[in-house]
Design an enzyme around this catalytic site. Structure first.
Site, short mmCIF file in Angstrom:
data_model
loop_
_atom_site.label_atom_id
_atom_site.label_comp_id
_atom_site.label_asym_id
_atom_site.label_seq_id
_atom_site.Cartn_x
_atom_site.Cartn_y
_atom_site.Cartn_z
N GLY A 105 0.85 -1.33 0.18
CA GLY A 105 0.05 0.08 -0.08
C GLY A 105 0.80 1.19 0.02
N GLU A 146 -1.16 -1.56 -5.76
CA GLU A 146 -2.37 -0.70 -5.27
C GLU A 146 -2.37 0.60 -5.78
OE1 GLU A 146 -2.81 -1.25 -1.03
OE2 GLU A 146 -1.84 -3.00 -1.08
N TYR A 267 -6.61 -6.15 12.67
CA TYR A 267 -6.45 -4.94 13.10
C TYR A 267 -7.81 -4.12 12.96
CZ TYR A 267 -6.41 -3.13 8.34
OH TYR A 267 -6.80 -3.08 6.88
N TRP A 355 -4.03 -10.10 7.06
CA TRP A 355 -3.02 -8.88 7.27
C TRP A 355 -3.12 -8.43 8.67
CZ3 TRP A 355 1.04 -6.85 4.74
CH2 TRP A 355 1.63 -5.60 5.26
#
Length: 374
Positions: A105, A146, A267, A355
């Protein structure tokens, strides 16, 4: 050698060099994967991963050089992290497959766009990525661009996938090693801009990649500072910003279900509430919350335990949120993770990825997912 033997040898060689849905695209074993961010090595070394809970682990991320278009370790890695990754995670699980993920990212999408735009730059990317994987004993490669921004980018991406697979197969035939796994991390929907932008080249994906990792998270966050939201919502009755919509778009677009791996998050996304009496999903907020709005799961659990925060399982989105005073966090716990794994099983998907492997709390999310997929 008679003609029949010669013909048999030729056909065997061509089977290695030609993309085939049966030998490359259909990876039949369930995938239980996670990315490991190498920048977290000091606090979460690769050796700390409980790799027994995974079938595949991704080193994240290798860089793409903006001048040469060659794939290389990140600047902070002198080769020791990427070089030691496979051996470190195989100490717990000798069968775990490892892949190098390229990009991420924080990388510049324009570099990937330029690389994919022409034969010489694509070849530089392809040859260097394969060499890097073989040098450090990886089983595959993952492209995390991305994101491609235009129809031209998407067309070039399809060409890249085709050439990548062809070269990987030829390298396998020459080296005698198994062909490298080739995967890609992709937007949650099969087209960008919430399903209304340029579409991924699904036909090229189906022919040339083992699977795609669908990033089914970050639907909402601090970039929307005025209201809370569930960033991993399985369902959203008010919009198409949901995993159900995203996966549906990929399958309707022609992606075989056994080439889709669903992304799960270790997360959360947090906000500061505007009013402590308004605490639900969509509640008014005044900005991103703790840890720049992105607390890790183990931090969330510690925070809940230390503040006696309220925890709510939202049936509609199949996600969880917690709040205490003005703090609000949307996230997943073992229950919601299990629900999402049940969803992917129902849709016939190949498996899941997390992730990241560094953010779990006592491996509770990874354990819940593994048990739900079994």
């Amino acid at each position: 050698m008679n003609r029949l033997c010669i013909l048999t040898a030729i056909l065997a060689f061509l089977s290695l060099c030609t993309p085939s849905s049966s030998s490359y695209a259909s990876y039949q074993s369930p995938v239980k994967a996670a990315y490991w961010p190498s920048y977290s090595a000091d606090s979460h070394p690769a050796s700390s991963i409980n790799s027994a809970l995974f079938t595949h682990l991704f080193y994240a991320f290798a860089d793409l050089n903006s001048s040469t278009y060659q794939v290389q370790p990140p600047s902070y890695d002198d080769g020791s992290l990427i070089g030691g990754f496979s051996s470190a995670v195989r100490k717990t699980n000798k069968k775990v497959k490892t892949l190098i993920s390229i990009g991420g990212g924080s990388s510049d999408w324009r570099t990937f766009s330029a690389m994919a735009s022409g034969p010489p730059s694509r070849q530089s990317f392809i040859d260097s990525s394969i060499a890097l994987a073989r040098k450090y004993n990886f089983d595959g490669l993952d492209l995390d661009w991305e994101f491609p921004q235009s129809s031209t980018d998407m067309a070039n991406l399809g060409t890249l996938f085709s050439e990548w697979r062809s070269r990987a197969n030829k390298e396998s035939a020459q080296s005698g090693l198994p062909p490298l796994l080739l995967t890609a991390a992709v937007y949650y929907a099969s087209a960008l801009k919430v399903g209304n932008g340029p579409a991924y080249p699904i036909n090229y994906i189906a022919k040339n990649l083992n699977w795609v990792n669908i990033m089914a998270f970050d639907y909402h966050g601090g970039w929307e500072p005025n209201k809370t939201g569930e960033h991993t919502a399985l369902y959203d009755p008010n919009s198409n910003i949901s995993t159900n919509f995203g996966v549906g778009s990929w399958l309707k677009g022609g992606l075989p279900s056994n080439q889709a791996v669903l992304g799960l998050a270790m997360y959360g996304r947090s906000w500061i509430l505007k009013n402590t009496s308004d605490t639900g999903i969509g509640a008014a907020a005044v900005g991103a919350g703790i840890d720049d709005g992105t607390p890790f799961y183990y931090q969330i659990v510690d925070l809940i335990n230390s503040t006696n925060a309220t925890v709510v399982y939202d049936e509609t989105s199949a996600s969880v949120f917690t709040y205490s005073d003005t703090m609000w966090i949307g996230f997943d716990d073992p229950r919601s993770i299990s629900t999402k794994v049940a969803f992917l099983k129902n849709r016939g998907l190949l498996g899941y990825f997390f992730w990241t492997a560094s953010f779990d709390y006592k491996w509770s999310l990874a354990t819940a997912a593994s048990q739900a997929l079994t």
